[in-house]
Design an enzyme around this catalytic site. Structure first.
Site, mmCIF file in Angstrom:
data_model
loop_
_atom_site.group_PDB
_atom_site.id
_atom_site.type_symbol
_atom_site.label_atom_id
_atom_site.label_comp_id
_atom_site.label_asym_id
_atom_site.label_seq_id
_atom_site.Cartn_x
_atom_site.Cartn_y
_atom_site.Cartn_z
ATOM 1 N N GLU A 385 61.344 -76.064 14.063
ATOM 2 C CA GLU A 385 61.600 -75.233 15.295
ATOM 3 C C GLU A 385 60.840 -75.854 16.594
ATOM 4 O O GLU A 385 60.427 -75.284 17.416
ATOM 5 C CB GLU A 385 61.298 -73.793 15.249
HETATM 6 C C1 LIG Z 1 62.195 -77.728 5.776
HETATM 7 C C2 LIG Z 1 63.066 -78.151 6.923
HETATM 8 C C3 LIG Z 1 64.003 -77.292 7.543
HETATM 9 C C4 LIG Z 1 64.623 -77.480 8.819
HETATM 10 N N1 LIG Z 1 65.663 -76.686 9.037
HETATM 11 C C5 LIG Z 1 66.217 -77.184 10.222
HETATM 12 C C6 LIG Z 1 67.407 -76.438 10.659
HETATM 13 O O1 LIG Z 1 67.749 -75.473 10.113
HETATM 14 N N2 LIG Z 1 67.935 -76.754 11.865
HETATM 15 C C7 LIG Z 1 67.424 -77.743 12.474
HETATM 16 O O2 LIG Z 1 68.018 -78.170 13.591
HETATM 17 N N3 LIG Z 1 66.464 -78.499 12.168
HETATM 18 C C8 LIG Z 1 65.934 -78.155 11.034
HETATM 19 N N4 LIG Z 1 64.558 -78.918 10.664
HETATM 20 C C9 LIG Z 1 64.132 -79.977 11.491
HETATM 21 C C10 LIG Z 1 62.906 -79.638 12.194
HETATM 22 O O3 LIG Z 1 63.426 -78.878 13.338
HETATM 23 C C11 LIG Z 1 62.352 -81.238 12.550
HETATM 24 O O4 LIG Z 1 61.964 -81.758 11.272
HETATM 25 C C12 LIG Z 1 61.300 -81.075 13.666
HETATM 26 O O5 LIG Z 1 62.046 -80.444 14.719
HETATM 27 C C13 LIG Z 1 60.512 -82.464 13.924
HETATM 28 O O6 LIG Z 1 61.552 -83.574 14.141
HETATM 29 P P1 LIG Z 1 61.438 -84.754 13.102
HETATM 30 O O7 LIG Z 1 61.339 -84.462 11.769
HETATM 31 O O8 LIG Z 1 62.790 -85.567 13.508
HETATM 32 O O9 LIG Z 1 60.149 -85.250 13.506
HETATM 33 P P2 LIG Z 1 60.128 -86.491 14.693
HETATM 34 O O10 LIG Z 1 60.651 -86.387 16.023
HETATM 35 O O11 LIG Z 1 60.187 -87.727 14.151
HETATM 36 O O12 LIG Z 1 58.372 -86.357 15.237
HETATM 37 C C14 LIG Z 1 57.257 -86.664 14.129
HETATM 38 C C15 LIG Z 1 56.085 -86.168 14.784
HETATM 39 O O13 LIG Z 1 55.752 -86.918 15.804
HETATM 40 C C16 LIG Z 1 55.302 -85.998 16.648
HETATM 41 N N5 LIG Z 1 56.212 -86.014 17.942
HETATM 42 C C17 LIG Z 1 57.448 -86.298 18.072
HETATM 43 N N6 LIG Z 1 57.653 -86.215 19.385
HETATM 44 C C18 LIG Z 1 56.676 -86.399 20.114
HETATM 45 C C19 LIG Z 1 56.481 -86.209 21.813
HETATM 46 N N7 LIG Z 1 57.495 -86.187 22.060
HETATM 47 N N8 LIG Z 1 55.196 -86.261 21.977
HETATM 48 C C20 LIG Z 1 53.965 -86.161 21.028
HETATM 49 N N9 LIG Z 1 54.264 -86.339 19.681
HETATM 50 C C21 LIG Z 1 55.414 -86.202 19.396
HETATM 51 C C22 LIG Z 1 55.016 -84.747 16.044
HETATM 52 O O14 LIG Z 1 53.755 -84.662 15.799
HETATM 53 C C23 LIG Z 1 56.220 -84.729 14.963
HETATM 54 O O15 LIG Z 1 55.738 -83.728 14.026
HETATM 55 C C24 LIG Z 1 64.169 -78.661 9.452
HETATM 56 C C25 LIG Z 1 63.119 -79.426 8.916
HETATM 57 C C26 LIG Z 1 62.309 -79.184 7.726
HETATM 58 C C27 LIG Z 1 61.215 -80.034 7.135
#
Ligand SMILES: Cc1cc2nc3c(=O)[nH]c(=O)nc-3n(C[C@H](O)[C@H](O)[C@H](O)COP(=O)(O)OP(=O)(O)OC[C@H]3O[C@@H](n4cnc5c(N)ncnc54)[C@H](O)[C@@H]3O)c2cc1C
Length: 566
Positions: A385
């Site tokens: 989220e």
């Molecule tokens: C079990 C599970 C259920 C989910 N369910 C849903 C769902 O129903 N609907 C939905 O839309 N999404 C869902 N998600 C996706 C979730 O919202 C994303 O995993 C989350 O927003 C992080 O995006 P990412 O995994 O692409 O991480 P990335 O964007 O690759 O980021 C990795 C890490 O980098 C850091 N980071 C990223 N951007 C920045 C920045 N600008 N500045 C500084 N640090 C940064 C943060 O620490 C982050 O944790 C789900 C994820 C999981 C694991």
């Protein structure tokens, strides 16, 4: 500037323009959090501490009693975790109790509850099972809320009643909660804008029977919240009819952010429930487990943990219900408060789970106790989220926009002989006024006056540091995440302290506080305020005394060496 840099800059400006349009639509009442960034304490939104509407209380109490009885009998969180499945009978039972339509209006089968009342329900579910609370929250916010707020009458007629009955679920993109079992999904897709060389995000309602809808993986194996089914989906040349567009074309990000705002409040309630469970488990263990001839609770290092947990849980609950009340009372823009609640609640719960785990020692590590599951379940909260880092930047930048605008207008007036000098003068006075005068924090109980005074002083100091950062970094503040983090952390602490002070004050008025015999002290509230003020001061001091250059140098060095230290 090279072609690539120019393109990047243009793209960034386009993104900033889109975000400005999205986030700052027209004049709105000043909220609590935005007020802090202007050096103000907008007391009307904070005090007195809100309570559930009197006329709602009997129905809420009845619902909670029936929910508790049902959950006692039918919810087995350990089995949900083991089997990685939420049984259909549980979902059907929750639907019969009206849980999926709590805040939906009666004409679509909902209960018409306020956000605060719904939070009580989510707190109860969250205190028992994170999988179930996330399942309900996704259904309620991404599913039902999106339709309620942005659906056409036809879309509402078609989809709302089954959603309220718990028949339909929603999700989107790569990790999609309930993605492969949903009958309708809210999907955000970037689409070309007709006649322009641009693209914009549009929200669609998508059903699995549409040609091109492919389930790549229905239930990805994962660490925690194992009861939720997280899917990987693909949409291949999938034609979507016009009537499935949710909200206005090109305004999908607004749909997403608005429903996330709602979801974050109930998310705070689920975290509150889980936090209270952690505290209860830790206290039970500390009072019964004996080591070195004493109970664990008799050791200072365990007392410290228990006290910290109590302070965190108290603050988390106060912040959750105060934020929910902002929605109920019609504040138009509460995105800063909900973002703060999301970051604060997920960090607080992580601390509480970890401390409860430590108090239990080796016993916590085994699957016959709930803490290892709770630890696994809680870890997603800081990522999902909106990752906490992204939200931290968001809090600082959205909060700093109003003072930044005032500085821009002052500067423009100075640079332009025909500028609006009068307005610039007034804005200048406001900036100077906020820098020299601490706002009043109006508490009623005399015991709390010193805390209120200190909070006012810290808001003034915070405002001075925000102004300094804006003057020093100007547009470059967009890239200065170390600075953003300190600003956001201080703002979060100030908001949390305001919520705690308001709650404690209300408890003293109504005589409901668990006071110590010597007077009106509330240990958890007091401890939280003391710690929170200290953390705020530290964040602000680190604006001037920090290791930023060394941090960047070390990170760049390690990043450049592929992670090798030798
Ligand atoms: C079990 C599970 C259920 C989910 N369910 C849903 C769902 O129903 N609907 C939905 O839309 N999404 C869902 N998600 C996706 C979730 O919202 C994303 O995993 C989350 O927003 C992080 O995006 P990412 O995994 O692409 O991480 P990335 O964007 O690759 O980021 C990795 C890490 O980098 C850091 N980071 C990223 N951007 C920045 C920045 N600008 N500045 C500084 N640090 C940064 C943060 O620490 C982050 O944790 C789900 C994820 C999981 C694991």
């Amino acid at each position: 500037m090279s072609e690539t840099n120019a393109q990047t800059e243009a793209k960034r400006n386009q993104q900033i323009g889109a975000a400005e349009e999205l986030l700052f639509a027209g004049p709105q009442k000043l909220g609590v959090a935005k007020g802090l960034f202007l050096g103000r304490f907008v007391a009307d939104w904070v005090m007195p501490y809100p309570t559930v509407r009197r006329e709602e209380v009997p129905e809420l109490n009845d619902s909670l009693a029936r929910l508790r009885a049902f959950l006692d009998e039918h919810l087995d969180p350990a089995a949900i975790d083991r089997q990685a499945d939420i049984p259909r009978e549980l979902i059907d039972g929750l639907a019969r109790l009206g849980v999926f339509g709590m805040t939906a209006p009666g004409d679509v089968g909902g209960r018409g509850f306020s956000q605060m009342a719904y939070c009580r329900v989510m707190e109860e579910i969250g205190s028992r099972c994170a999988s179930t609370s996330i399942f309900v929250n996704v259904q309620h916010s991404v599913g039902m809320r999106a339709l309620l707020l942005f659906g056409t009458p036809e879309q509402k007629r078609r989809w709302l009643p089954p959603l309220v009955r718990g028949e339909l679920l929603n999700g989107e993109k790569r990790y999609i909660t309930s993605g492969a079992i949903a009958q309708v999904l809210t999907v955000m897709a970037r689409m070309p804008v007709p006649g322009k060389d641009e693209s914009a995000i549009t929200a669609f309602l998508v059903t699995p029977d549409m040609p091109g809808f492919v389930v790549l993986e229905p239930h990805m194996e994962k660490l925690g919240i194992r009861g939720t089914a997280t899917a990987r989906l693909a949409f291949r040349d999938m034609p979507v009819p016009k009537e499935n567009i949710l909200g206005a074309p090109g305004k999908g990000l607004k749909v997403a952010l608005t429903v996330l705002d709602f979801g974050r409040v109930t998310f705070g309630a689920s975290c509150t429930g889980a936090a209270k469970t952690c505290l209860r488990l830790a206290v039970q263990h500390a009072n019964t487990r004996r080591q070195f001839g004493r109970t664990l609770g008799e050791f200072e290092l365990i007392k410290k943990k228990i006290a910290r947990m109590a302070a965190g849980a108290y603050a988390l609950q106060a912040m959750t219900y105060l934020t929910a009340s902002l929605i109920d009372r019609g504040l138009e823009d509460y995105m800063l408060e909900t973002a703060m609640l999301k970051v604060f609640s997920t960090e607080a719960l992580w601390m509480l789970v970890s401390e409860a785990f430590q108090v239990h020692g080796g016993a916590a590590y085994f699957t016959d106790r709930p803490l290892e599951r709770m630890l696994r379940d809680a870890r997603i909260n800081q990522i999902g989220e909106g990752a906490n880092e992204v939200l931290t930047s968001f809090i600082a930048l959205v909060g700093m926009r109003a003072p930044g605008e005032q500085f821009r207008e002052i500067l423009e007036a100075f640079q332009n002989p025909w500028g609006d000098w009068r307005k610039a003068w007034l804005l200048g006075l406001e900036r100077v006024g906020a820098a020299v005068r601490a706002p009043e924090v109006p508490v009623r109980h005399p015991l709390l006056k010193p805390y209120a005074k200190r909070l006012g002083q810290l808001i003034r100091r915070f405002n001075v540091e925000v102004d300094r950062a804006l003057i020093r970094h100007r547009e470059e503040i967009l890239e200065r995440q170390y600075v953003q983090e300190r600003i956001a952390r201080a703002a979060m602490e100030l908001f949390a302290s305001a919520c705690v002070l308001s709650r404690w004050d209300a408890e003293l008025q109504t005589g409901t506080a668990n006071l110590d015999p010597a007077g009106a002290r509330h240990g958890a509230a007091e401890l939280f305020l003391r710690g929170s003020f200290r953390r705020t001061r530290r964040s602000l001091a680190e604006m001037h005394d920090n290791d930023d250059a060394a941090v960047t140098a070390t990170a760049d060095w390690v990043l450049g060496r592929g992670g090798e230290l030798e």
